[in-house]
Motif scaffolding. Structure first.
Motif, mmCIF file in Angstrom:
data_model
loop_
_atom_site.group_PDB
_atom_site.id
_atom_site.type_symbol
_atom_site.label_atom_id
_atom_site.label_comp_id
_atom_site.label_asym_id
_atom_site.label_seq_id
_atom_site.Cartn_x
_atom_site.Cartn_y
_atom_site.Cartn_z
ATOM 1 N N ASP A 64 -0.244 0.083 -7.761
ATOM 2 C CA ASP A 64 -1.467 1.025 -7.383
ATOM 3 C C ASP A 64 -2.605 0.144 -7.244
ATOM 4 O OD1 ASP A 64 0.381 3.140 -7.553
ATOM 5 O OD2 ASP A 64 -0.653 3.876 -9.440
ATOM 6 N N ASP A 65 -2.617 -0.897 -7.823
ATOM 7 C CA ASP A 65 -4.145 -1.652 -7.933
ATOM 8 C C ASP A 65 -4.002 -3.090 -6.757
ATOM 9 O OD1 ASP A 65 -2.260 -3.256 -9.408
ATOM 10 O OD2 ASP A 65 -3.676 -3.700 -10.902
ATOM 11 N N ASN A 67 -3.821 -5.016 -3.244
ATOM 12 C CA ASN A 67 -4.671 -5.019 -2.023
ATOM 13 C C ASN A 67 -3.738 -5.736 -1.005
ATOM 14 O OD1 ASN A 67 -6.392 -5.952 0.169
ATOM 15 N ND2 ASN A 67 -8.470 -5.635 -0.948
ATOM 16 N N LYS A 91 -0.904 4.182 -1.934
ATOM 17 C CA LYS A 91 -2.224 4.891 -2.302
ATOM 18 C C LYS A 91 -3.032 4.948 -0.984
ATOM 19 C CE LYS A 91 -1.240 5.845 -6.269
ATOM 20 N NZ LYS A 91 -0.422 7.307 -6.653
ATOM 21 N N LYS A 92 -3.946 5.771 -0.857
ATOM 22 C CA LYS A 92 -4.857 5.927 0.336
ATOM 23 C C LYS A 92 -5.472 4.704 0.641
ATOM 24 C CE LYS A 92 -9.055 8.110 2.240
ATOM 25 N NZ LYS A 92 -10.022 9.264 2.049
ATOM 26 N N HIS A 93 -5.863 3.818 -0.260
ATOM 27 C CA HIS A 93 -6.414 2.584 -0.296
ATOM 28 C C HIS A 93 -5.437 1.422 0.525
ATOM 29 C CE1 HIS A 93 -5.045 -0.103 -3.292
ATOM 30 N NE2 HIS A 93 -4.966 1.012 -4.008
ATOM 31 N N HIS A 94 -4.251 1.420 0.156
ATOM 32 C CA HIS A 94 -3.446 0.798 0.775
ATOM 33 C C HIS A 94 -3.164 1.127 2.332
ATOM 34 C CE1 HIS A 94 -1.160 0.883 -3.445
ATOM 35 N NE2 HIS A 94 -1.695 -0.448 -3.335
ATOM 36 N N LEU A 96 -5.447 2.525 4.375
ATOM 37 C CA LEU A 96 -6.609 1.812 4.986
ATOM 38 C C LEU A 96 -6.588 0.402 5.106
ATOM 39 C CD1 LEU A 96 -9.319 4.405 3.362
ATOM 40 C CD2 LEU A 96 -8.237 4.315 5.573
ATOM 41 N N GLU A 97 -5.906 -0.224 4.031
ATOM 42 C CA GLU A 97 -5.913 -1.737 4.086
ATOM 43 C C GLU A 97 -4.912 -2.262 5.188
ATOM 44 O OE1 GLU A 97 -6.737 -1.813 -0.349
ATOM 45 O OE2 GLU A 97 -4.885 -2.193 0.142
ATOM 46 N N LYS A 100 -6.229 -1.943 8.531
ATOM 47 C CA LYS A 100 -7.101 -3.419 8.707
ATOM 48 C C LYS A 100 -6.282 -4.521 9.052
ATOM 49 C CE LYS A 100 -11.244 -2.502 5.853
ATOM 50 N NZ LYS A 100 -12.242 -2.805 6.962
ATOM 51 N N TYR A 128 -1.650 10.018 4.572
ATOM 52 C CA TYR A 128 -2.530 9.161 5.083
ATOM 53 C C TYR A 128 -1.814 8.317 6.298
ATOM 54 C CZ TYR A 128 -6.183 10.745 1.951
ATOM 55 O OH TYR A 128 -6.935 11.776 1.270
#
Length: 194
Positions: A64-65, A67, A91-94, A96-97, A100, A128
């Motif tokens: 989860d944490d 990057n 997760k959503k941040h994954h 978005l990463e 990138k 996502y």
């Protein structure tokens, strides 16, 4: 130009064997791939992509944490592709990463996972990916009870269907059946008894 792909399908649709096949095809041409998988999938061991037909490969676990962008940068030795199994658990941040990785590093990313859970709700990662992926591809399989296309995952416990509970319960054929809509609501549980 690199793109973000989401290959989704019900249980038993061949997602893990497909990712291993794609990795083999790249590597056969001496192209590096970065293999990743969700860190919560511990059916065989954490950080392993495992197909039902017995093929396995080590992969970088995503927690989860984590990057993912930094993981790719750290492990990138001219990678031709990033391949991710069990993407529904991201997760959503994954996601978005990963966008990138595609947009900033110009590396294609191919993700594989379930679209919906056993209650027919989207997983966070799947939601996502459906929103941000450049390409979507459904991987098909047949219903456990008939010849129709399986679109849903039926959770079972002690020979009975389960329609509520925690979203994530790691399991295989002992816990989930790929099913069509008709048999999701009316499973033929008697047909699965020995």
């Amino acid at each position: 130009m690199a793109q973000l792909f989401f290959h989704y399908g019900a249980m038993n649709s061949g997602k893990s064997i497909e990712i291993l096949k794609v990795a083999h095809n790249y590597e056969e041409q001496n192209k590096q791939v970065i293999l990743m998988t969700s860190g919560i999938d511990n059916r065989t061991k954490v950080g392993e992509i495992s197909s039902r037909i017995g093929l396995r490969r080590d992969a970088l676990p995503i927690f989860d944490d984590s990057n993912v962008l930094e993981m790719v940068k750290k492990n990138n030795d001219d990678a031709a592709c990033v391949l991710i199994d069990e993407a529904q658990f991201l997760k959503k941040h994954h996601i978005l990463e990963l966008a990138k990785v595609v947009d900033d590093l110009d590396i294609p990313v191919m993700t594989y996972g379930l679209k919906n859970d056993f209650m027919n709700e989207l997983f966070e990662g799947s939601k996502y990916l459906l929103l941000y992926a450049d390409k979507l591809a459904e991987m098909k399989t047949i219903c456990w009870f008939c010849k129709r296309k399986a679109e849903m995952n039926l959770r079972v416990s002690n020979g009975k269907p389960v329609y509520e509970g925690e979203q994530v319960q790691i399991g295989g054929n002992e816990a989930y059946y790929p099913v069509c809509r008709r048999h999701y609501f009316n499973p033929l549980m008697e047909a699965t008894k020995e």
